[in-house]
Design a protein around this motif. Structure first.
Motif, PDB file in Angstrom:
ATOM      1  N   VAL A  42       6.654  -1.451  -4.860  1.00 49.85           N
ATOM      2  CA  VAL A  42       6.252  -2.552  -3.979  1.00 49.85           C
ATOM      3  C   VAL A  42       7.357  -3.604  -3.939  1.00 49.85           C
ATOM      4  N   SER A  89       7.785  10.990  -7.475  1.00 41.54           N
ATOM      5  CA  SER A  89       6.620  10.103  -7.495  1.00 41.54           C
ATOM      6  C   SER A  89       6.087   9.937  -8.919  1.00 41.54           C
ATOM      7  N   ASP A 113       1.861   8.160  -3.419  1.00 40.15           N
ATOM      8  CA  ASP A 113       1.472   8.823  -4.664  1.00 40.15           C
ATOM      9  C   ASP A 113       0.244   9.707  -4.460  1.00 40.15           C
ATOM     10  N   CYS A 131       0.810  -1.228   0.000  1.00 37.41           N
ATOM     11  CA  CYS A 131       0.000   0.000   0.000  1.00 37.41           C
ATOM     12  C   CYS A 131       0.838   1.271   0.000  1.00 37.41           C
ATOM     13  N   PRO A 158       3.421   2.609  -1.645  1.00 37.00           N
ATOM     14  CA  PRO A 158       3.609   3.425  -2.860  1.00 37.00           C
ATOM     15  C   PRO A 158       2.349   4.170  -3.285  1.00 37.00           C
ATOM     16  N   ARG A 159       1.199   3.524  -3.154  1.00 36.05           N
ATOM     17  CA  ARG A 159      -0.058   4.180  -3.533  1.00 36.05           C
ATOM     18  C   ARG A 159      -0.371   5.330  -2.582  1.00 36.05           C
ATOM     19  N   PRO A 209       2.805   7.380 -10.552  1.00 37.85           N
ATOM     20  CA  PRO A 209       1.879   6.263 -10.321  1.00 37.85           C
ATOM     21  C   PRO A 209       2.224   5.007 -11.108  1.00 37.85           C
ATOM     22  N   GLU A 263       4.240   1.977  -9.315  1.00 36.74           N
ATOM     23  CA  GLU A 263       3.757   1.362  -8.083  1.00 36.74           C
ATOM     24  C   GLU A 263       4.258  -0.072  -7.918  1.00 36.74           C
ATOM     25  N   GLU A 264       4.178  -0.869  -8.954  1.00 39.13           N
ATOM     26  CA  GLU A 264       4.601  -2.268  -8.851  1.00 39.13           C
ATOM     27  C   GLU A 264       6.083  -2.370  -8.525  1.00 39.13           C
TER      28      GLU A 264
END
Length: 564
Positions: free
Chosen positions: A135, A126, A89, A83, A85-86, A128, A131-132
């Motif tokens: 993580v 940052s 962002d 969670c 990274p999200r 989006p 994100e992967e």
């Protein structure tokens, strides 16, 4: 005083879609606001939303570190890793809105110019689409944390953790020190291939992330992530050169003094924490005694600090003992929703327990002192400034160390100051090593071991590993910052240069030194590192002559004879 203890501090994992909707609604509210008051109210409400999310992240990561083998804690940490990274962002996207909304002057007036620079760095760091990858970076760092926390090494009739073995560095029996270091580095040698591979994955992942964001390599992205504001890599490189020129001769002299004091033909790396013959200073009594005696030490230093420490103890916000499955090291984390910090360390019965406890209490006191800052981004501060608070308190506590060491206090002081001087080149070696690594991300594990040997030759020529083979190329395997917090380590060196100024000031004006320190803590992160230390009357480490002045004072105090 609140009666809520740590066990009762629960924050639910956020529903990411609901969190995104909440942030989006606040963005729309900010953009539609008719006046300054309404816009600032939207910003403060957004800040409260982010505090809640970051409190959950802090608790999830903390409880995993407290018990890395606990299945529930591991699951929560894995969820947090996924969670984070999200959440970051969502915060960065709102900051972009603030930076592009045409009301920067009123934001600067309300919250300070510096926060705009912090937001700009966060926005630039940052994306989006990453994100992967972010993580996966979190998962890799968690692997390192779990691996070193799980070390179980048979030594001296018991199964010991890495932290337990570190305690033997301070032991008066040289043969036992050597045996403990042999066992410790033996474990790292057994895990060496895995550690090299894991670090290789981290370097590749960080390089991929940086290049996808338009950087040549990870170093540029690291500057943004670490909020390097007010100075640049060239300033750091010049500072490292000053450390080589000023500290390498000092550390040769310290090593020679140690050799003579211990009656040795050669000083080895397992002798570095021992500054005099015989048993080394240890805290009075057991860990419970240390915890209680520290209260008296803090009371004599500052009644305000003592009251804060009492609240930390009453609310069970100190986790000090070493135990199986507990992550290695020490740190302080901020639980924003509860407006309180948490101190984590692994006491091992050595004199270093006092240093680490005081160090982490410095971090804790700063956060608590600035908790009324309006934004979470300025309650804390950039890491080099944060380390001034922690390392500064180490030196400000000097006059009260009899409370925890009794008649061994002066011996501890000499060792503490000597260790600080020995540390500065090591911290530069770690930083420069990372510069080399991330400048050549395709380098092999063998190449990285060669890079480390170059760093030891430049910064630590006094260090002699003797028959310990693994640290000759891979001493950095034991430095968690290299894996988990890249480019953090130079912050300790910069901060130490300021902390030594507190030491020098306190010798002539104890009350004035404390007042300066308390003021610095209360400012939180409202200015850049160079601006904030100079604002309270300290000299920036980047100012010409700053390092020479503090080193000269320490050399004089230690009565070291330096070569002409």
């Amino acid at each position: 005083m609140s009666s809520t203890t740590f066990a009762g501090m629960r924050t639910e994992a956020p529903d990411l879609q609901a969190l995104a909707d909440e942030v989006e609604a606040l963005r729309a509210r900010y953009q539609a606001a008719a006046d300054r008051e309404a816009r600032l109210a939207a910003v403060l409400d957004w800040d409260r939303v982010m505090r809640r999310a970051y409190t959950w992240l802090s608790l999830a990561q903390l409880r995993f570190r407290q018990a890395t083998t606990d299945a529930a804690a591991r699951t929560e940490r894995e969820l947090a890793d996924a969670c984070e990274p999200r959440i970051d962002d969502l915060g960065a996207s709102f900051k972009r809105t603030l930076l592009e909304g045409g009301h920067q002057s009123e934001l600067a007036e309300a919250f300070g110019e510096h926060v705009l620079a912090l937001w700009a760095a966060d926005a630039a760091a940052s994306d989006p689409s990453l994100e992967e990858s972010l993580v996966e970076e979190n998962r890799l760092t968690a692997r390192y944390t779990a691996l070193v926390a799980g070390a179980a090494i048979e030594f001296d009739g018991a199964t010991r953790s890495l932290g337990d073995l570190v305690a033997f560095r301070f032991h008066g029996d040289r043969a036992l020190r050597h045996a403990a270091e042999s066992a410790r580095w033996g474990w790292f040698a057994e895990q060496g291939a895995e550690l090299d591979a894991l670090f290789g994955e981290l370097v590749a992942k960080r390089t991929e992330i940086a290049r996808r964001m338009g950087h040549d390599d990870y170093r540029g992205l690291a500057q943004l992530r670490r909020h390097r504001i007010g100075y640049d890599p060239d300033d750091v490189a010049r500072f490292r050169d000053e450390v080589v020129a000023g500290l390498v001769p000092v550390n040769h002299a310290l090593t020679e003094r140690r050799r003579q004091a211990l009656g040795l033909e050669r000083c080895f790396s397992w002798d570095e924490k021992v500054h005099a013959a015989g048993e080394q200073p240890v805290p009075l009594g057991d860990l419970a005694t240390l915890t209680a005696n520290a209260a008296g030490m803090f009371e004599r230093l500052s009644p305000q600090l003592a009251r804060f420490y009492a609240e930390m103890r009453a609310r069970d916000l100190l986790d000090l003992e070493s135990r199986d499955g507990k992550a290695f090291g020490g740190f302080c984390t901020w639980l924003a929703d509860h407006e309180m910090p948490f101190v984590f360390l692994n006491a091992n019965g050595s004199g270093d327990d006092v240093r680490v406890l005081v160090h982490e209490m410095g971090h804790a006191f700063q956060r608590w002192s600035s908790r009324r800052q309006p934004l979470v981004d300025t309650i804390g501060c950039t890491s080099e400034l944060a380390e001034v608070h922690s390392m500064g308190l180490e030196f400000l506590a000097w006059p009260e160390l009899e409370a925890v060491f009794g008649d061994q206090a002066e011996s501890y002081r000499i060792g503490h100051l000597s260790d600080q001087l020995l540390f500065l080149p090591y911290g530069c070696a770690i930083d420069h090593f990372q510069e080399l690594v991330y400048a050549s991300p395709q380098a092999s594990a063998a190449d990285r071991h060669d890079m480390w040997r170059q760093m030891e030759a430049r910064y630590l020529p006094h260090r002699d590993h003797g028959d310990l083979e693994h640290p000759k190329g891979a001493a950095w395997h034991a430095q968690q910052h290299v894996f988990v917090y890249p480019f953090y380590y130079i912050d300790y060196v910069l901060a130490a240069t300021c902390a030594l100024q507190f030491w020098a000031l306190s010798r002539s004006d104890r009350a004035g030194a404390w007042n300066t320190y308390a003021t610095l803590c209360s400012l939180g992160g409202t200015r850049s590192f160079p601006d904030q230390v100079t604002a309270v009357g300290l000299r920036s480490p980047f100012q010409p002559g700053c390092l020479d002045t503090v080193v000269s004072a320490a050399v004089e105090h230690l009565r070291l004879n330096l070569p002409a």
